[in-house]
Design a protein around this motif. Structure first.
Motif, PDB file in Angstrom:
ATOM      1  N   ARG A  16      44.252  43.473  32.672  1.00 56.14           N
ATOM      2  CA  ARG A  16      45.341  44.197  33.043  1.00 56.14           C
ATOM      3  C   ARG A  16      45.106  45.544  34.041  1.00 56.14           C
ATOM      4  N   ALA A  17      44.076  45.975  34.223  1.00 55.90           N
ATOM      5  CA  ALA A  17      43.903  46.808  35.281  1.00 55.90           C
ATOM      6  C   ALA A  17      43.932  46.382  36.533  1.00 55.90           C
ATOM      7  N   TRP A  18      43.346  45.102  36.628  1.00 55.86           N
ATOM      8  CA  TRP A  18      43.225  44.477  37.949  1.00 55.86           C
ATOM      9  C   TRP A  18      45.050  44.298  38.154  1.00 55.86           C
ATOM     10  N   ARG A  19      45.607  43.523  37.284  1.00 56.73           N
ATOM     11  CA  ARG A  19      46.864  43.227  37.536  1.00 56.73           C
ATOM     12  C   ARG A  19      47.873  44.361  38.223  1.00 56.73           C
ATOM     13  N   GLU A  20      47.518  45.773  37.351  1.00 59.66           N
ATOM     14  CA  GLU A  20      48.335  46.877  37.613  1.00 59.66           C
ATOM     15  C   GLU A  20      47.892  47.620  38.843  1.00 59.66           C
ATOM     16  N   ALA A  21      46.759  47.231  39.291  1.00 61.51           N
ATOM     17  CA  ALA A  21      46.087  48.157  40.576  1.00 61.51           C
ATOM     18  C   ALA A  21      47.000  48.171  41.799  1.00 61.51           C
ATOM     19  N   ASP A  23      45.649  48.570  44.557  1.00 58.67           N
ATOM     20  CA  ASP A  23      45.142  47.799  45.754  1.00 58.67           C
ATOM     21  C   ASP A  23      44.130  47.252  44.908  1.00 58.67           C
ATOM     22  N   PRO A  24      44.352  45.845  44.167  1.00 51.59           N
ATOM     23  CA  PRO A  24      43.277  45.012  43.395  1.00 51.59           C
ATOM     24  C   PRO A  24      41.914  45.130  44.317  1.00 51.59           C
ATOM     25  N   ALA A  25      41.568  45.042  45.465  1.00 49.77           N
ATOM     26  CA  ALA A  25      40.464  45.209  46.199  1.00 49.77           C
ATOM     27  C   ALA A  25      39.698  46.472  46.105  1.00 49.77           C
ATOM     28  N   ALA A  26      40.362  47.240  45.468  1.00 55.65           N
ATOM     29  CA  ALA A  26      39.663  48.660  45.433  1.00 55.65           C
ATOM     30  C   ALA A  26      39.479  49.001  44.216  1.00 55.65           C
ATOM     31  N   LEU A  27      39.409  48.184  43.114  1.00 56.54           N
ATOM     32  CA  LEU A  27      39.164  48.229  41.762  1.00 56.54           C
ATOM     33  C   LEU A  27      37.749  48.260  41.702  1.00 56.54           C
ATOM     34  N   ASP A  28      37.318  49.527  40.826  1.00 54.42           N
ATOM     35  CA  ASP A  28      35.749  49.779  40.583  1.00 54.42           C
ATOM     36  C   ASP A  28      35.145  48.455  40.074  1.00 54.42           C
ATOM     37  N   ARG A  29      33.956  48.177  40.544  1.00 55.53           N
ATOM     38  CA  ARG A  29      33.182  47.114  40.549  1.00 55.53           C
ATOM     39  C   ARG A  29      33.013  46.556  38.979  1.00 55.53           C
ATOM     40  N   VAL A  56      31.770  32.444  41.225  1.00 58.76           N
ATOM     41  CA  VAL A  56      32.545  33.491  41.652  1.00 58.76           C
ATOM     42  C   VAL A  56      31.424  34.688  42.172  1.00 58.76           C
ATOM     43  N   PRO A  57      30.702  34.183  43.389  1.00 59.49           N
ATOM     44  CA  PRO A  57      29.775  35.318  43.775  1.00 59.49           C
ATOM     45  C   PRO A  57      30.216  36.607  44.095  1.00 59.49           C
ATOM     46  N   PRO A  58      29.701  37.662  43.966  1.00 58.32           N
ATOM     47  CA  PRO A  58      28.363  37.780  43.274  1.00 58.32           C
ATOM     48  C   PRO A  58      28.516  38.187  42.002  1.00 58.32           C
ATOM     49  N   LEU A  59      29.594  37.816  41.234  1.00 58.77           N
ATOM     50  CA  LEU A  59      29.948  38.342  40.017  1.00 58.77           C
ATOM     51  C   LEU A  59      29.728  37.568  38.799  1.00 58.77           C
ATOM     52  N   PRO A  83      35.999  36.579  43.945  1.00 55.87           N
ATOM     53  CA  PRO A  83      36.369  37.491  42.842  1.00 55.87           C
ATOM     54  C   PRO A  83      38.014  37.517  42.669  1.00 55.87           C
ATOM     55  N   GLN A  84      38.512  37.752  43.985  1.00 48.41           N
ATOM     56  CA  GLN A  84      40.088  38.046  43.906  1.00 48.41           C
ATOM     57  C   GLN A  84      40.889  36.697  43.695  1.00 48.41           C
ATOM     58  N   VAL A  85      40.326  35.533  44.539  1.00 49.12           N
ATOM     59  CA  VAL A  85      41.019  34.448  44.441  1.00 49.12           C
ATOM     60  C   VAL A  85      40.847  33.903  42.823  1.00 49.12           C
ATOM     61  N   TRP A  86      39.666  34.005  42.309  1.00 52.77           N
ATOM     62  CA  TRP A  86      39.431  33.555  40.871  1.00 52.77           C
ATOM     63  C   TRP A  86      40.429  34.490  39.854  1.00 52.77           C
TER      64      TRP A  86
END
Length: 122
Positions: A16-21, A23-29, A56-59, A83-86
């Motif tokens: 949900r946090a990723w969807r609502e961000a 800038d999803p690329a700036a989400l905390d690790r 899904v490197p490196p995660l 990660p973003q594409v996944w």
């Protein structure tokens, strides 16, 4: 089946946090890692097996899809993506075919087509 490491509540909150961000690329690790790993765990539950390795490197990484298993070395069926594409594919924001055609997914092997099981969330 492997024991879950990301609880459903924590995983859904991270997605949900990723969807609502903005800038999803700036989400905390940590949040990004939780979202990726939770959806990898969901994939392993929806399509259990050991014939395809999703990286899904490196995660994170998981094995899924029924079929012949491998015991050593690189498996014959591998899917690798960022990660973003996944997250886009697993959370329902992007079609498998479009990501594959754009070159955002590296898929090798006869079982490496995940279009039948994605998206995992709508």
């Amino acid at each position: 089946m492997a024991r879950r490491r990301i609880t459903a509540a924590r995983g859904r909150a991270a997605v949900r946090a990723w969807r609502e961000a903005e800038d999803p690329a700036a989400l905390d690790r940590r949040t990004l890692a939780d979202a990726v790993r939770y959806l990898l765990e969901e994939l392993a539950e929806v399509a259990p097996g050991n014939s395809v390795e999703v990286r899904v490197p490196p995660l994170g990484v998981t094995q899924c899809v029924e079929g012949p298993t491998h015991t050593r070395g690189t498996p014959p069926n591998v899917v690798e993506l960022s990660p973003q594409v996944w997250l886009q594919l697993a959370a329902g924001g992007r079609a498998w075919e479009e990501a594959l055609e754009a070159g955002d997914v590296a898929a090798s092997g006869v079982r490496a087509d995940l279009s039948a099981v994605l998206p995992l969330m709508r």
